[in-house]
Design an enzyme around this catalytic site. Structure first.
Site, mmCIF file in Angstrom:
data_model
loop_
_atom_site.group_PDB
_atom_site.id
_atom_site.type_symbol
_atom_site.label_atom_id
_atom_site.label_comp_id
_atom_site.label_asym_id
_atom_site.label_seq_id
_atom_site.Cartn_x
_atom_site.Cartn_y
_atom_site.Cartn_z
ATOM 1 N N ASP A 39 -19.172 84.898 42.138
ATOM 2 C CA ASP A 39 -18.520 86.200 42.195
ATOM 3 C C ASP A 39 -17.086 86.004 42.666
ATOM 4 O O ASP A 39 -16.790 85.065 43.409
ATOM 5 C CB ASP A 39 -19.262 87.131 43.158
ATOM 6 N N PHE A 59 -33.326 95.106 31.857
ATOM 7 C CA PHE A 59 -33.941 96.436 31.822
ATOM 8 C C PHE A 59 -34.337 96.852 33.240
ATOM 9 O O PHE A 59 -35.382 97.463 33.454
ATOM 10 C CB PHE A 59 -35.162 96.434 30.902
ATOM 11 N N GLU A 67 -32.763 100.661 39.079
ATOM 12 C CA GLU A 67 -32.404 100.635 40.490
ATOM 13 C C GLU A 67 -33.552 101.197 41.305
ATOM 14 O O GLU A 67 -34.240 102.125 40.896
ATOM 15 C CB GLU A 67 -31.124 101.442 40.730
ATOM 16 N N CYS A 101 -25.403 103.465 35.107
ATOM 17 C CA CYS A 101 -25.787 102.823 33.844
ATOM 18 C C CYS A 101 -25.955 103.805 32.688
ATOM 19 O O CYS A 101 -25.230 103.733 31.696
ATOM 20 C CB CYS A 101 -27.070 102.015 34.047
ATOM 21 N N LYS A 117 -22.757 105.795 31.261
ATOM 22 C CA LYS A 117 -21.719 104.966 30.608
ATOM 23 C C LYS A 117 -22.277 104.223 29.405
ATOM 24 O O LYS A 117 -21.568 104.013 28.411
ATOM 25 C CB LYS A 117 -21.080 104.023 31.622
ATOM 26 N N LYS A 157 -30.638 108.683 42.677
ATOM 27 C CA LYS A 157 -32.091 108.633 42.558
ATOM 28 C C LYS A 157 -32.635 108.081 43.866
ATOM 29 O O LYS A 157 -31.901 107.453 44.638
ATOM 30 C CB LYS A 157 -32.532 107.755 41.381
#
Length: 437
Positions: A32, A154, A157, A265, A268, A328
């Site tokens: 990263d 897939f 979260e 996700c 967008k 969520k």
């Protein structure tokens, strides 16, 4: 046989995938550009809240099987497979911003001196994999020895660990049998557990992820449109959704009416698919996605309007308690949160809005984040249930009645026990359920 694996990009997707690869027995290095994130991960601490991630991460970091770096030179000719898990945020025109994906090519490509496999996990518009491979081959000393494969994620979260270790399916968009064989080694454990594997070409793999997200968004918007019909006709969307769910062709999942979808996700990704469909001359798909987005957006403003009516159209100075800030439950992610959209709209109308969430941090100055539920509810004129954390379903409505000023509840997620709250003297409003008005 264990492999050496790099994971480039270590936020929501990458951190879970890197830890999952170590759990599968591989030697893993995560990469990263954010030094602070790398330092935190090397200490065994994820920079996001995700159930079950921290203990798995810490265990594999402590064993030496998993580590993190900012230096691409450490991974270039070390890894058997390089996973690309960087963000593809929404650009101003609705397209996917692929700058992070191609930045990986620019950093990694010149360092690749031997044949290698680059496996994309990021959600991208169809055609991106071919472009990425072309750029890598132009930059890499290994040239045509670099192959790009697409292995879309897939992950949900709040369920990222489970979805990494026990996926519903594994999609491999490949150009060679050698690449497929390598990826079957990568996923040997879930494959041994009978997880289905879909082998296809690059373009199909890219479209599978976009199609899955769009179908889920369509299902949510469909039930919310029917909730609006129930409101207009005097029906009840809950038994309607239950009845639909018994149809095996439809299923009950994602048929919960309410505030609609949000997060980083789905919004967008469906916008990017619509943009790409327009580019490729498929206007029917663009029109469908536009309708999905319109329905989803109207759900938020509809709940705001219900809140205004319940306050007698006198919003200024009224105290509103908002239960939930994350988009969520099970996550601290507030990106494109429906809950915060409604809260901010009410604040803009003059309400004093107090928000409580078990995990998420609120960074909007017009909202007051409260450290406890009682503080958020204190002397409230209206309570809105906007994120369906399970602990909110355990609340005692009788006890809360002595905390608020007015016992009025808008359950915009339709998850609370309406009868129990009404027995405790609350007025309960659940959108799409006419009998609760």
């Amino acid at each position: 046989m264990p492999l050496t694996v790099s994971v480039i990009g270590t936020n929501y997707l990458g951190a879970a995938h890197a830890a999952g690869m170590a759990q599968f027995g591989h030697q893993v290095i995560g990469v990263d550009i954010d030094q602070a994130r790398v330092d935190s991960l090397n200490a065994g601490r994820p920079t996001i809240f995700e159930p079950d991630l921290e203990p798995m991460l810490a265990r594999h970091v402590a064993s030496g099987q998993l580590r993190f770096t900012t230096d691409y030179a450490e991974i270039a000719d070390w890894a058997d497979v390089h996973f690309v898990a960087v963000g593809t945020p929404r650009a101003a025109d609705g397209s996917a911003d692929l700058s992070q994906v191609f930045a990986v090519a620019d950093r990694l490509g010149p360092l690749l001196t031997r044949p290698t496999l680059v496996a994309g996990k990021s959600t991208v518009p169809v055609g991106t994999a071919a472009r990425l491979q072309q750029r890598l081959r132009e930059l890499a000393p290994a040239g045509d020895g670099v192959e790009v494969l697409w292995n879309p994620e897939f992950l949900r979260e709040a369920h990222a660990v489970a979805d990494t270790l026990r996926p519903d399916r594994i999609v491999l968009g490949a150009q060679s049998q050698q690449a497929l064989a390598t990826m079957r080694q990568v996923y040997a454990r879930p494959i041994a557990d009978q997880v289905p594997v879909v082998e296809c070409d690059l373009a199909t793999a890219e479209l599978i992820k976009s199609a899955a997200n769009t179908f889920l968004a369509m299902k949510i918007s469909f039930i919310n449109a029917l909730a609006q019909m129930c409101e207009a006709a005097g029906g009840d969307v809950v038994p309607l959704a239950d009845a639909l769910g018994y149809d095996r062709r439809i299923g009950r999942d994602f048929l919960n009416a309410g505030l609609g979808f949000g997060g980083g996700c789905l919004p967008k990704d469906i916008a990017a698919l619509a943009y790409r469909a327009t580019e490729l001359g498929v206007p029917q798909l663009t029109q469908l996605i536009t309708a999905i987005e319109t329905i989803n957006d109207t759900q938020r403003s509809a709940v705001t309007h219900i809140a205004v009516r319940s306050l007698g159209d006198e919003v200024t100075g009224r105290r509103v308690a908002v239960l939930g800030a994350a988009f969520k439950p099970g996550t601290d992610d507030t990106r494109n949160s429906p809950a915060l959209t409604v809260a901010a709209q009410l604040a803009a109308l003059g309400a004093e809005v107090r928000v409580y969430d078990p995990q998420a941090r609120v960074d909007l100055p017009e909202l007051t984040q409260c450290p406890s539920l009682d503080e958020a509810l204190d002397a409230a004129d209206l309570v809105l249930h906007l994120t369906e954390w399970p602990q909110f379903r355990q609340l005692d409505p009788a006890a809360l009645g002595s905390v608020v000023r007015r016992k009025v509840l808008i359950d915009a997620r339709l998850r609370l026990d309406r009868d129990a709250w009404q027995r405790a003297g609350w007025q309960v409003i659940q959108p799409g359920r006419a009998t609760s008005r």
